[in-house]
Design an enzyme around this catalytic site. Structure first.
Site, mmCIF file in Angstrom:
data_model
loop_
_atom_site.group_PDB
_atom_site.id
_atom_site.type_symbol
_atom_site.label_atom_id
_atom_site.label_comp_id
_atom_site.label_asym_id
_atom_site.label_seq_id
_atom_site.Cartn_x
_atom_site.Cartn_y
_atom_site.Cartn_z
ATOM 1 N N LEU A 72 0.845 -1.248 0.087
ATOM 2 C CA LEU A 72 0.098 -0.006 -0.021
ATOM 3 C C LEU A 72 0.829 1.388 0.058
ATOM 4 C CD1 LEU A 72 -2.560 -1.101 2.885
ATOM 5 C CD2 LEU A 72 -3.101 -0.872 0.427
ATOM 6 N N ASP A 73 0.732 2.050 -0.820
ATOM 7 C CA ASP A 73 1.016 3.600 -0.843
ATOM 8 C C ASP A 73 0.363 4.121 0.398
ATOM 9 O OD1 ASP A 73 2.081 6.055 -1.678
ATOM 10 O OD2 ASP A 73 0.081 6.748 -2.207
ATOM 11 N N LYS A 74 1.394 5.213 1.043
ATOM 12 C CA LYS A 74 0.825 5.918 2.029
ATOM 13 C C LYS A 74 -0.150 7.292 1.741
ATOM 14 C CE LYS A 74 3.258 8.754 4.610
ATOM 15 N NZ LYS A 74 2.171 10.001 4.692
ATOM 16 N N THR A 75 0.610 8.111 1.059
ATOM 17 C CA THR A 75 0.015 9.421 0.825
ATOM 18 C C THR A 75 -1.006 9.323 -0.270
ATOM 19 O OG1 THR A 75 2.124 10.466 1.467
ATOM 20 C CG2 THR A 75 0.376 11.767 0.229
#
Length: 654
Positions: A446-449
């Site tokens: 998963l990407d964060k931002t």
């Protein structure tokens, strides 16, 4: 799959020999790995990307691949439909780029941009019709099928009229199948594939008088192709948007004069001028100026990064309030953004295992069915079991019954139902193979931002210092009064929080921005300053331990900070952070119950910010400080360990 040394023989030097599956690994990737190991690669073998237009769907891509592989000297070929690119690996001693382009241009329905007359083919056709011709013809087939069936069953249409309507449904539904089959036969490469079997099955249904079944089969098959074309068009638009992030022109400093030139003409070493608010056209190193740069399109960092002389910057990112001079370090084609585009194109050119299995299945299944059907028609009459009429009828019935409904009708129907259901919830799925892969998913990256978080900073902490008689509300109102004159995202977050609390902002004097450090103004006849600690360190002001400790404590929890000082009084510190989306933890728990683990967060932010968000949302691991190519490496590591991995991200860098 294998690597070994070919020992030297006579005047021939020793060689490193690498064996690989071109359906899973491109020659460009092998080349990068070998160069990283210090090997010298022979210039004999080339790898080129040929731009093509109007490849409609998977069947057209397969035919183009066959056309390319038939060129002497071509080692392998693959197609990236969304990017409209053909990737060809070839032996330069046996062929050339010109011959490859000619082979592409000879394929019906495909054009090579800037390739003479081919580029103008069909220019008189309206653009909307050229884009949607497959869908229009498929829907016409369905309308005629419905008219014929309704007229025969309820409308009392004469048999001749019904057959004319069914014939029209056959024409519009089967035109592309016939055209592709005839084109392949003319070139001596008659393909025994699912398309041929579907065509023969529809013909067999017509010979048996079952016009409705044959027309319905062709309608569904053509509709599946048209919808696949639409999904690929959407994916193609996403790649175009990614490639167009960087500006097409750059302002270059030559001596004392500024010249605006196409970005393709900028070479490493050129000084490029970046004005406030502009996107950067090049990768490079800051030589003059200070500013904050929004790097989210490339690195995914949630807040702008302060840049000073000596810092690295990337094409496609957005400059803040300060002007910069950047010395170019990478030309067009080698920029970080260009490498991201290349990674996307190469990844899409590789076939999924299910797709490779289906192609292998076709090669065996179709000839077996055709041979069995021919034997069923010929042998029983010759052996005296049936008469020719019965044998032919049963042969046609077998052909219709053994048409690969599970692949050609059942699977597309199920896949389209799944894709349509996902689309109702705002999810675009590129094709059936990708929908299938979700069922085998084991690990999740998963990407964060903007994915796990909202994608914009919010005020999380308000620390007012004693003995200054300042409440949290007074501190926030004072900071917002100054920051409302700033364009910095952190300042905008302070103003939003003050508005949310309905605070009354006091009057302040004229505002001055200090790029990369903060902002200054006056309040009640005294100087007021807001920013990071560098704002006062540059003036030689000693920062008290209480202030330093508050800032360090907030930063350790992944917060960005704004310190407020009026005159000689330190008023307080504001902490800001990108906040998790609501219910993220519950969603991740649901995924775990579906058997997906581990769940790993990949972010361009620093480790402290990543760990803070990771602990809050409940991921299993955090990998921070990653560039896009580092994310690719992280996902490949997960693939090696878990076999099937999904990557979720919201930005073009993902």
């Amino acid at each position: 799959t294998e690597a070994h040394i070919v020992p030297p023989e006579g005047a021939t030097p020793g060689q490193l020999c690498l064996h690989f599956d071109p359906a899973q690994l491109l020659l460009a990737e092998v080349r990068r790995a070998a160069l990283a190991a210090g090997a010298r690669i022979s210039a004999r073998f080339g790898h080129v990307s040929v731009a093509v237009r109007m490849i409609g769907a998977e069947d057209a891509a397969r035919r183009l691949v066959e056309e390319l592989r038939a060129v002497p000297g071509v080692l392998t070929a693959s197609i990236n439909l969304p990017a409209q690119q053909a990737f060809v690996e070839f032996d330069r001693e046996l062929t050339s780029l010109e011959r490859i382009q000619e082979a592409v241009g000879r394929l019906p329905g495909v054009t090579v941009p800037n390739a003479g007359a081919n580029a103008d083919r069909g220019a008189e056709v309206p653009p909307w019709y050229r884009r949607h011709r497959e869908l229009v013809w498929s829907l016409l087939s369905g309308v005629l099928l419905l008219a014929a069936y309704s007229g025969a069953r309820w409308g009392g249409l004469p048999g001749a009229a019904v057959r004319v309507l069914y014939g029209g449904a056959y024409l519009f539904g089967g035109f592309d199948l016939v055209r592709h089959t005839v084109a392949a036969a003319r070139k001596g490469r008659f393909a025994f594939d699912i398309d041929l079997l579907m065509l023969l099955a529809a013909l067999g249904a017509a010979l048996l008088g079952e016009w409705a079944e044959g027309a319905f089969l062709l309608f569904l098959f053509s509709l599946a192709h048209a919808l696949e074309h639409y999904a690929l068009g959407r994916a193609r638009s996403a790649i175009r948007a990614l490639a167009e992030l960087a500006p097409r022109r750059a302002v270059v400093l030559r001596g004392a004069e500024q010249h605006e030139i196409p970005v393709e003409e900028v070479v490493p070493g050129d000084l490029v001028v970046i004005r406030p608010g502009e996107r950067l056209p090049v990768d490079g190193e800051v030589t003059q100026g200070n500013s904050s740069i929004n790097q989210a399109p490339v690195t995914g960092e949630s807040v702008p990064v302060e840049k000073a002389p000596g810092d690295e910057v990337f094409a496609g990112t957005v400059n803040g309030e300060g002007a910069l001079q950047v010395r170019t370090t990478r030309a067009v084609g080698d920029r970080t953004l260009d490498r991201v585009v290349t990674l996307v194109e190469e990844a899409q050119a590789q076939q999924a295992p299910t797709q490779r299995f289906t192609e292998q299945f076709e090669r065996v299944f179709v000839p077996v069915v055709l041979i069995a059907d021919l034997l069923l028609i010929l042998l029983p009459p010759l052996l005296g079991f049936w008469d020719w009429s019965t044998s032919f009828y049963r042969g046609m019935a077998l052909l219709v019954a053994s048409s690969p409904c599970a692949l050609a009708l059942g699977t597309p129907a199920a896949v389209l139902a799944g894709i349509a259901q996902a689309a109702r919830h705002g999810v675009l799925i590129k094709g059936g193979a990708h929908l299938e892969n979700l069922g085998r998913l084991r690990a999740l990256a998963l990407d964060k931002t903007g994915t796990l978080t909202r994608g914009e900073p919010e005020v999380t902490d308000v620390i007012a210092f004693a003995p200054t008689p300042t409440s949290e509300s007074e501190l926030l109102a004072l900071a917002a009064a100054v920051e409302r004159h700033s364009q910095h995202p952190l300042g905008a977050a302070v103003v939003r929080e003050a508005d949310r609390r309905a605070l009354v902002m006091p009057d302040i004097g004229e505002v001055t921005s200090v790029s990369g450090q903060g902002i200054r103004s006056t309040f009640g006849g005294e100087a007021i300053a807001l920013g990071n600690l560098r704002l006062w360190e540059a003036d030689g002001v000693v920062v008290p331990g209480e202030v330093s400790q508050a800032v360090a404590g907030l930063q350790a929890r992944g917060r960005s900070t704004i310190t407020v000082r009026v005159g000689t009084r330190w008023m307080g510190v504001l902490g800001l952070a990108d906040q998790p989306r609501p219910d993220v933890r519950e969603v991740l728990d649901q995924l775990r119950r579906l058997g997906i683990a581990p769940i790993v967060m990949l972010t361009g932010d620093n480790q402290g910010v990543g760990d803070a968000i990771g602990a809050e949302v409940g991921v299993d691991a955090v990998k921070a400080g990653l560039m896009p190519e580092d994310k690719v490496t992280a996902v490949k590591d997960l693939l090696a360990r878990h076999g099937m991995v999904a990557m979720v991200g919201d930005g073009v860098n993902d």
